[in-house]
Scaffold this motif. Structure first.
Motif, PDB file in Angstrom:
ATOM      1  N   ASP A  24       5.648 -28.864  -0.598  1.00 17.69           N
ATOM      2  CA  ASP A  24       5.330 -27.807  -1.554  1.00 17.69           C
ATOM      3  C   ASP A  24       6.494 -27.656  -2.526  1.00 17.69           C
ATOM      4  O   ASP A  24       7.553 -28.256  -2.336  1.00 17.69           O
ATOM      5  N   THR A  25       6.298 -26.840  -3.556  1.00 14.02           N
ATOM      6  CA  THR A  25       7.387 -26.514  -4.472  1.00 14.02           C
ATOM      7  C   THR A  25       7.715 -25.039  -4.302  1.00 14.02           C
ATOM      8  O   THR A  25       6.858 -24.177  -4.506  1.00 14.02           O
ATOM      9  N   VAL A  26       8.953 -24.762  -3.902  1.00 16.83           N
ATOM     10  CA  VAL A  26       9.439 -23.416  -3.639  1.00 16.83           C
ATOM     11  C   VAL A  26      10.299 -22.973  -4.817  1.00 16.83           C
ATOM     12  O   VAL A  26      11.072 -23.765  -5.352  1.00 16.83           O
ATOM     13  N   TRP A  48      16.695 -21.387  -8.016  1.00 13.56           N
ATOM     14  CA  TRP A  48      16.444 -22.767  -7.601  1.00 13.56           C
ATOM     15  C   TRP A  48      14.941 -22.978  -7.516  1.00 13.56           C
ATOM     16  O   TRP A  48      14.188 -22.081  -7.142  1.00 13.56           O
ATOM     17  N   GLU A  49      14.498 -24.181  -7.862  1.00 11.76           N
ATOM     18  CA  GLU A  49      13.102 -24.573  -7.677  1.00 11.76           C
ATOM     19  C   GLU A  49      13.082 -26.033  -7.269  1.00 11.76           C
ATOM     20  O   GLU A  49      13.713 -26.873  -7.915  1.00 11.76           O
ATOM     21  N   LEU A  99       5.789 -19.808  -3.940  1.00 10.71           N
ATOM     22  CA  LEU A  99       5.390 -21.205  -4.025  1.00 10.71           C
ATOM     23  C   LEU A  99       4.771 -21.422  -5.397  1.00 10.71           C
ATOM     24  O   LEU A  99       3.880 -20.674  -5.806  1.00 10.71           O
ATOM     25  N   THR A 100       5.250 -22.431  -6.124  1.00 11.06           N
ATOM     26  CA  THR A 100       4.668 -22.739  -7.421  1.00 11.06           C
ATOM     27  C   THR A 100       3.687 -23.903  -7.330  1.00 11.06           C
ATOM     28  O   THR A 100       2.908 -24.119  -8.249  1.00 11.06           O
ATOM     29  N   ALA A 101       3.722 -24.633  -6.220  1.00  7.90           N
ATOM     30  CA  ALA A 101       2.758 -25.698  -5.956  1.00  7.90           C
ATOM     31  C   ALA A 101       2.628 -25.848  -4.446  1.00  7.90           C
ATOM     32  O   ALA A 101       3.622 -25.778  -3.728  1.00  7.90           O
TER      33      ALA A 101
END
Length: 140
Positions: A24-26, A48-49, A99-101
């Motif tokens: 996933d993208t955090v 941060w991402e 979560l962005t993804a």
């Protein structure tokens, strides 16, 4: 390179976990604030991402409403674990996590707050404990 009991070098374990678990993208951020002078919301500050995962702690998220003796509803809800690479910064109490993804579209956009960060002498991933607050997620 450090080799724990069992012989798997930590760098190899990190690569496997980052490729297979942190899918996933955090995003770790400081939420923007409302400016009463301009009636505008300042933008979030992204700390941060990157790759990560957010996992429930052994059960479905359940919100329980309690009364604190004053007649005020108090919300409590489940804990979650956030996994990020060791290279990612540690979240702090002022940060929010989202979560962005994700492979779970219902999880995208949900917001968590930090509960605590685990420390270990044989780090493979950074483990942070999160709290899910329904008031940050439109009551759901």
């Amino acid at each position: 390179m450090t080799t724990p009991v069992g012989g798997l070098p930590l760098e190899s374990a990190r690569r496997v976990v980052e490729q297979r678990v942190l899918t996933d993208t955090v995003k770790i951020f400081i939420p923007g604030v409302f400016n009463p002078d301009t009636f505008e919301q300042t933008p979030d500050t992204i700390i941060w991402e990157g790759p990560g995962a957010v996992l429930p702690d052994h059960g479905a998220d359940v919100t329980v409403r309690l009364t604190d003796g004053q007649g005020t509803p108090v919300g409590t809800s489940g804990r979650y674990r956030m996994l990020t690479p060791i290279s990612a910064p540690s979240a702090t109490a002022e940060h929010r996590i989202t979560l962005t993804a994700s492979k779970d579209p219902d999880a995208v956009g949900r917001i968590w707050t930090l509960d605590s960060v685990e420390r270990t002498s044989t780090p493979v991933v950074r483990v942070s404990w999160l709290k899910y607050d329904t008031t940050l997620n439109n009551g759901s």
